[in-house]
Design a protein around this motif. Structure first.
Motif, PDB file in Angstrom:
ATOM      1  N   ARG A 160       0.933  -1.161  -0.011  1.00 21.19           N
ATOM      2  CA  ARG A 160      -0.074  -0.442  -0.308  1.00 21.19           C
ATOM      3  C   ARG A 160       0.871   1.064  -0.159  1.00 21.19           C
ATOM      4  O   ARG A 160       2.236   1.298   1.189  1.00 21.19           O
ATOM      5  CB  ARG A 160      -1.147   0.119   0.962  1.00 21.19           C
ATOM      6  CG  ARG A 160      -1.979  -1.251   0.958  1.00 21.19           C
ATOM      7  CD  ARG A 160      -2.686  -0.680  -0.108  1.00 21.19           C
ATOM      8  NE  ARG A 160      -4.176  -1.414   0.516  1.00 21.19           N
ATOM      9  CZ  ARG A 160      -4.657  -1.727  -0.574  1.00 21.19           C
ATOM     10  NH1 ARG A 160      -5.094  -0.386  -2.019  1.00 21.19           N
ATOM     11  NH2 ARG A 160      -5.994  -2.554  -0.054  1.00 21.19           N
ATOM     12  N   ARG A 161       0.554   1.843  -0.349  1.00 20.48           N
ATOM     13  CA  ARG A 161       1.274   3.285  -0.907  1.00 20.48           C
ATOM     14  C   ARG A 161       2.565   3.595  -0.843  1.00 20.48           C
ATOM     15  O   ARG A 161       3.494   4.107   0.386  1.00 20.48           O
ATOM     16  CB  ARG A 161       0.608   4.664   0.441  1.00 20.48           C
ATOM     17  CG  ARG A 161      -0.966   4.666  -0.059  1.00 20.48           C
ATOM     18  CD  ARG A 161      -1.436   5.083   1.753  1.00 20.48           C
ATOM     19  NE  ARG A 161      -1.283   6.549   1.604  1.00 20.48           N
ATOM     20  CZ  ARG A 161      -1.261   7.568   0.745  1.00 20.48           C
ATOM     21  NH1 ARG A 161      -2.278   7.138  -0.480  1.00 20.48           N
ATOM     22  NH2 ARG A 161      -1.094   8.481   0.899  1.00 20.48           N
ATOM     23  N   ASP A 171      -0.547   2.496  -4.706  1.00 19.20           N
ATOM     24  CA  ASP A 171       0.163   0.852  -4.351  1.00 19.20           C
ATOM     25  C   ASP A 171       0.759   0.141  -5.633  1.00 19.20           C
ATOM     26  O   ASP A 171       0.726   0.812  -6.679  1.00 19.20           O
ATOM     27  CB  ASP A 171      -1.765  -0.015  -4.048  1.00 19.20           C
ATOM     28  CG  ASP A 171      -2.228   0.853  -3.132  1.00 19.20           C
ATOM     29  OD1 ASP A 171      -1.539   1.934  -2.087  1.00 19.20           O
ATOM     30  OD2 ASP A 171      -3.186   0.741  -2.684  1.00 19.20           O
ATOM     31  N   GLY A 214      -6.956   1.472  -0.589  1.00 20.81           N
ATOM     32  CA  GLY A 214      -5.712   1.568   0.026  1.00 20.81           C
ATOM     33  C   GLY A 214      -6.719   1.984   1.465  1.00 20.81           C
ATOM     34  O   GLY A 214      -7.732   2.478   2.546  1.00 20.81           O
ATOM     35  N   ASP A 218      -5.256   7.565   0.689  1.00 20.34           N
ATOM     36  CA  ASP A 218      -5.216   7.199  -0.172  1.00 20.34           C
ATOM     37  C   ASP A 218      -5.981   8.003  -0.882  1.00 20.34           C
ATOM     38  O   ASP A 218      -7.293   7.985  -0.977  1.00 20.34           O
ATOM     39  CB  ASP A 218      -5.712   5.629  -0.215  1.00 20.34           C
ATOM     40  CG  ASP A 218      -4.899   5.523  -2.020  1.00 20.34           C
ATOM     41  OD1 ASP A 218      -4.553   5.947  -2.575  1.00 20.34           O
ATOM     42  OD2 ASP A 218      -4.504   4.536  -2.063  1.00 20.34           O
TER      43      ASP A 218
END
Ligand code: COA
Length: 225
Positions: A160-161, A171, A214, A218
């Motif tokens: 994620r991120r 992501d 996410g 996000d």
């Protein structure tokens, strides 16, 4: 440990060390391919990146001197076609590295990137004694996902991120190979049609996760085409 950047070849493809005198040609390709590259380019979370190709080449070569990376130019029949960087090289109990790449739009679809990734990974495993190679890709980047699928980089999961790309934290799907799983080498396994089917494909759960927003904050709200 300063790293020697090798020249590696297969057919019309050459992977060679980047040089200070590549700056002008590289800058031209980067400018001519702005809209092609921008959606996938790393950006600076603290503000706009200064577009300075000479400084960026210097920094890549200094990193190689410190043993942290191998910066390559991808050439097709002697013409500058793109870049491949092996970065984040660590030794000892990790013995790992990551790969990033791009080719100019006019060279897309000729297999230059999978060939380059295979050559670079085989070099890192055989000559540097590295154990693991990683490639992280945005779920939206279907062309790049084809590169790891062709070579059979194993899908490991969704981060994620993970990397700041095109102005936001994005992501990424993570893929990797370890040296022991392909004693014949990446290039040989691919060229001989021995990549196990499905190895480099994210599973349905990963695609479902990538389609849902996410972590909080996000703003990207991924949609998968
Ligand atoms: C992703 C990228 C590096 C792939 O490089 P490549 O040398 O074209 O790789 P391949 O020749 O194996 O092609 C991969 C896929 O690209 C797609 N493709 C082929 N020709 C294309 C074209 N002219 N335009 C767009 N996509 C094309 C196809 O889906 C192909 O898969 P296929 O061979 O199964 O049909 C290249 O598209 C690129 O530089 N894109 C912009 C930068 C980028 O995404 N970098 C990677 C960030 S992780």
């Amino acid at each position: 440990m300063a790293l020697t950047i090798p020249t590696l070849r297969e057919g019309s493809l050459t992977l060679r060390p980047i040089r200070a005198r590549d700056a002008r040609a590289l800058e031209r390709e980067l400018i001519d391919n702005r809209s092609w590259l921008r959606p996938w380019e790393a950006t600076n979370p603290r503000g706009a990146l200064v577009f300075d190709v000479r400084a960026s080449i210097r920094s890549l070569l200094n990193n190689a001197k410190d043993g942290g990376g191998l910066p390559f130019i991808i050439e097709c029949d002697g013409e500058l076609a793109g870049q491949l960087n092996v970065s984040s090289i660590t030794y000892g109990s990790l013995s790992s590295a990551s790969i990033g790449y791009w080719v100019s739009q006019r060279f897309a679809g000729r297999g230059l990137t999978p060939g380059s990734v295979a050559l670079a990974t085989d070099h890192c495993f055989r000559e540097l004694g590295l154990h693991r190679m990683e490639i992280c890709i945005r779920p939206e980047n279907r062309a790049s996902l084809r590169v790891v699928a062709k070579l059979g980089f194993r899908f490991e999961g969704l981060r994620r991120r993970y990397i700041h790309i095109d102005g936001d934290w994005r992501d990424h799907f993570c893929f990797a190979l370890v040296a022991e799983e392909l004693p014949q080498g990446v290039l040989h396994r691919w060229r001989n049609g021995q990549v196990p089917p499905g190895l480099g494909e994210p599973d349905a759960a990963a695609w479902a996760a990538a389609e849902t927003p996410g972590l909080s904050g996000d703003s990207t709200g991924h949609t998968v085409p």
